[in-house]
Design a protein around this motif. Structure first.
Motif, PDB file in Angstrom:
ATOM      1  N   ALA A  61       7.788  11.589 -11.660  1.00 42.71           N
ATOM      2  CA  ALA A  61       8.626  10.386 -11.692  1.00 42.71           C
ATOM      3  C   ALA A  61       8.356   9.474 -10.509  1.00 42.71           C
ATOM      4  O   ALA A  61       8.766   8.311 -10.519  1.00 42.71           O
ATOM      5  CB  ALA A  61      10.102  10.786 -11.707  1.00 42.71           C
ATOM      6  N   LEU A  62       7.657   9.982  -9.497  1.00 41.81           N
ATOM      7  CA  LEU A  62       7.354   9.159  -8.325  1.00 41.81           C
ATOM      8  C   LEU A  62       6.058   8.375  -8.486  1.00 41.81           C
ATOM      9  O   LEU A  62       5.793   7.450  -7.716  1.00 41.81           O
ATOM     10  CB  LEU A  62       7.279  10.025  -7.056  1.00 41.81           C
ATOM     11  N   THR A  63       5.242   8.744  -9.468  1.00 40.36           N
ATOM     12  CA  THR A  63       3.948   8.079  -9.646  1.00 40.36           C
ATOM     13  C   THR A  63       3.708   7.609 -11.075  1.00 40.36           C
ATOM     14  O   THR A  63       2.677   6.978 -11.351  1.00 40.36           O
ATOM     15  CB  THR A  63       2.789   9.018  -9.261  1.00 40.36           C
ATOM     16  N   ARG A 112       6.050   5.028  -6.202  1.00 36.81           N
ATOM     17  CA  ARG A 112       6.832   3.884  -6.675  1.00 36.81           C
ATOM     18  C   ARG A 112       7.776   3.377  -5.581  1.00 36.81           C
ATOM     19  O   ARG A 112       8.072   2.185  -5.525  1.00 36.81           O
ATOM     20  CB  ARG A 112       7.620   4.291  -7.926  1.00 36.81           C
ATOM     21  N   HIS A 113       8.249   4.275  -4.729  1.00 34.63           N
ATOM     22  CA  HIS A 113       9.139   3.874  -3.631  1.00 34.63           C
ATOM     23  C   HIS A 113       8.285   3.437  -2.435  1.00 34.63           C
ATOM     24  O   HIS A 113       8.194   4.118  -1.417  1.00 34.63           O
ATOM     25  CB  HIS A 113      10.106   4.997  -3.275  1.00 34.63           C
ATOM     26  N   ARG A 114       7.686   2.264  -2.556  1.00 33.38           N
ATOM     27  CA  ARG A 114       6.725   1.768  -1.584  1.00 33.38           C
ATOM     28  C   ARG A 114       7.342   1.519  -0.212  1.00 33.38           C
ATOM     29  O   ARG A 114       6.648   1.522   0.799  1.00 33.38           O
ATOM     30  CB  ARG A 114       6.117   0.452  -2.086  1.00 33.38           C
ATOM     31  N   SER A 115       8.644   1.283  -0.173  1.00 35.55           N
ATOM     32  CA  SER A 115       9.284   0.950   1.101  1.00 35.55           C
ATOM     33  C   SER A 115       9.232   2.101   2.096  1.00 35.55           C
ATOM     34  O   SER A 115       9.439   1.885   3.288  1.00 35.55           O
ATOM     35  CB  SER A 115      10.736   0.517   0.875  1.00 35.55           C
ATOM     36  N   THR A 170      14.685   5.025   8.562  1.00 33.36           N
ATOM     37  CA  THR A 170      14.016   5.886   7.589  1.00 33.36           C
ATOM     38  C   THR A 170      14.424   5.547   6.157  1.00 33.36           C
ATOM     39  O   THR A 170      15.483   4.982   5.907  1.00 33.36           O
ATOM     40  CB  THR A 170      14.330   7.361   7.865  1.00 33.36           C
ATOM     41  N   VAL A 171      13.565   5.918   5.224  1.00 30.89           N
ATOM     42  CA  VAL A 171      13.834   5.743   3.789  1.00 30.89           C
ATOM     43  C   VAL A 171      13.547   7.067   3.090  1.00 30.89           C
ATOM     44  O   VAL A 171      12.434   7.587   3.171  1.00 30.89           O
ATOM     45  CB  VAL A 171      12.954   4.634   3.179  1.00 30.89           C
ATOM     46  N   SER A 172      14.562   7.602   2.401  1.00 31.41           N
ATOM     47  CA  SER A 172      14.407   8.874   1.693  1.00 31.41           C
ATOM     48  C   SER A 172      14.502   8.743   0.177  1.00 31.41           C
ATOM     49  O   SER A 172      14.044   9.620  -0.549  1.00 31.41           O
ATOM     50  CB  SER A 172      15.490   9.869   2.158  1.00 31.41           C
ATOM     51  N   CYS A 173      15.099   7.667  -0.295  1.00 25.71           N
ATOM     52  CA  CYS A 173      15.397   7.496  -1.716  1.00 25.71           C
ATOM     53  C   CYS A 173      14.137   7.472  -2.577  1.00 25.71           C
ATOM     54  O   CYS A 173      13.149   6.824  -2.230  1.00 25.71           O
ATOM     55  CB  CYS A 173      16.186   6.203  -1.911  1.00 25.71           C
ATOM     56  N   TYR A 174      14.186   8.165  -3.721  1.00 24.68           N
ATOM     57  CA  TYR A 174      13.058   8.207  -4.647  1.00 24.68           C
ATOM     58  C   TYR A 174      12.861   6.906  -5.403  1.00 24.68           C
ATOM     59  O   TYR A 174      11.815   6.706  -6.036  1.00 24.68           O
ATOM     60  CB  TYR A 174      13.252   9.330  -5.666  1.00 24.68           C
ATOM     61  N   GLN A 175      13.858   6.044  -5.381  1.00 23.86           N
ATOM     62  CA  GLN A 175      13.723   4.754  -6.065  1.00 23.86           C
ATOM     63  C   GLN A 175      14.309   3.632  -5.209  1.00 23.86           C
ATOM     64  O   GLN A 175      15.019   2.755  -5.702  1.00 23.86           O
ATOM     65  CB  GLN A 175      14.365   4.797  -7.451  1.00 23.86           C
ATOM     66  N   ALA A 176      13.978   3.674  -3.924  1.00 25.74           N
ATOM     67  CA  ALA A 176      14.418   2.615  -3.015  1.00 25.74           C
ATOM     68  C   ALA A 176      13.809   1.284  -3.442  1.00 25.74           C
ATOM     69  O   ALA A 176      12.691   1.229  -3.953  1.00 25.74           O
ATOM     70  CB  ALA A 176      14.005   2.955  -1.581  1.00 25.74           C
ATOM     71  N   ASP A 177      14.549   0.204  -3.204  1.00 26.14           N
ATOM     72  CA  ASP A 177      14.019  -1.105  -3.568  1.00 26.14           C
ATOM     73  C   ASP A 177      13.084  -1.619  -2.478  1.00 26.14           C
ATOM     74  O   ASP A 177      12.814  -0.931  -1.483  1.00 26.14           O
ATOM     75  CB  ASP A 177      15.150  -2.098  -3.867  1.00 26.14           C
ATOM     76  N   GLY A 178      12.581  -2.833  -2.650  1.00 22.03           N
ATOM     77  CA  GLY A 178      11.609  -3.393  -1.714  1.00 22.03           C
ATOM     78  C   GLY A 178      12.130  -3.556  -0.310  1.00 22.03           C
ATOM     79  O   GLY A 178      11.351  -3.641   0.641  1.00 22.03           O
ATOM     80  N   GLU A 179      13.452  -3.608  -0.153  1.00 23.53           N
ATOM     81  CA  GLU A 179      14.062  -3.733   1.162  1.00 23.53           C
ATOM     82  C   GLU A 179      14.429  -2.368   1.755  1.00 23.53           C
ATOM     83  O   GLU A 179      15.021  -2.302   2.836  1.00 23.53           O
ATOM     84  CB  GLU A 179      15.307  -4.615   1.071  1.00 23.53           C
ATOM     85  N   GLY A 180      14.091  -1.304   1.040  1.00 22.26           N
ATOM     86  CA  GLY A 180      14.382   0.042   1.534  1.00 22.26           C
ATOM     87  C   GLY A 180      15.792   0.506   1.246  1.00 22.26           C
ATOM     88  O   GLY A 180      16.218   1.543   1.763  1.00 22.26           O
TER      89      GLY A 180
END
Length: 226
Positions: free
Chosen positions: A74-76, A41-44, A185-195
């Motif tokens: 929760a990630l998928t 879900r956290h595509r960024s 880098t992006v670590s968040c499990y629910q980062a938005d489209g902008e990371g």
């Protein structure tokens, strides 16, 4: 002239995997990065993987494998990402994810003629996932040597886990020493489209505390002040 050894590096776009890539390069390996588009879900984080490998001058292969068809995380799946600490293995655990990703890396390594795989698993400051522990890696490495043409022919495959017994602060200090730009880098499990990170999930908490303990300014982009 000695030919440079090849290594496949699993790169998610997060803090740990990018540090593992920097360590592999520092050790003199010719690196081939591998990311898996597993329906997260956290595509960024996939965009982050492209950024960091591009900056490192490393080729990146992105393999599609839709684990949403299995779900259970929760990630998928349509399961809320916890925003407070919990006990036990959290719902952000993706069933067998590292087993699957290591298997893909193993196949890629065989094709490349590489005997080394790097993965940024950590068993100190982590969420408690079972596939991040040393005993899992040891068992997988033994399996890899039995299950592959390379292993049967005497070319032992080595799974490198340079971060497995480091604190998050130690990982960050090592990455800074090697020139890693953690802002990419992006670590968040629910980062938005902008990371941008939520600042509330388990991954955000561990990352933020790591920067605080390392006494390094946190370059993470948050949607709101954590």
């Amino acid at each position: 002239m000695t030919q440079q050894k090849k290594a496949v590096v699993l790169v998610s776009g997060g803090l740990d995997s990018v540090t593992a890539l920097a360590i592999a390069q520092d050790q003199g390996f010719g690196c081939y990065a591998l990311s898996v588009d597993y329906g997260q879900r956290h595509r960024s984080e996939l965009d982050a993987a492209k950024r960091v490998t591009g900056a490192a001058g490393v080729s990146l292969k992105v393999l599609p494998l839709d684990l949403r068809a299995i779900g259970g995380s929760a990630l998928t799946d349509d399961i809320d990402v916890p925003e407070t600490e919990s006990s036990g293995i959290p719902v952000t655990y993706v069933p067998a994810r590292n087993t699957i990703m290591l298997s893909l890396a193993l196949a890629y390594a065989e094709v490349l003629g590489a005997d080394d795989i790097f993965i940024g698993v950590n068993a100190v400051d982590y969420s408690g996932y079972p596939d991040c522990r040393p005993e899992f890696i040891e068992a997988y490495q033994q399996m890899a040597r039995l299950a592959t043409k390379a292993g049967v022919e005497g070319r032992a495959m080595t799974i490198h886990t340079p971060l497995i017994d480091l604190t998050k602060a130690e990982i960050i200090r090592k990455g800074i020493e090697l020139g890693v730009d953690y802002a990419m880098t992006v670590s968040c499990y629910q980062a938005d489209g902008e990371g941008r990170a939520c600042g509330l999930c388990d991954s955000c908490r561990i990352r933020r505390e790591g920067f605080q303990s390392a006494d390094v300014p946190d370059p993470t982009k948050y949607r709101q002040n954590p």
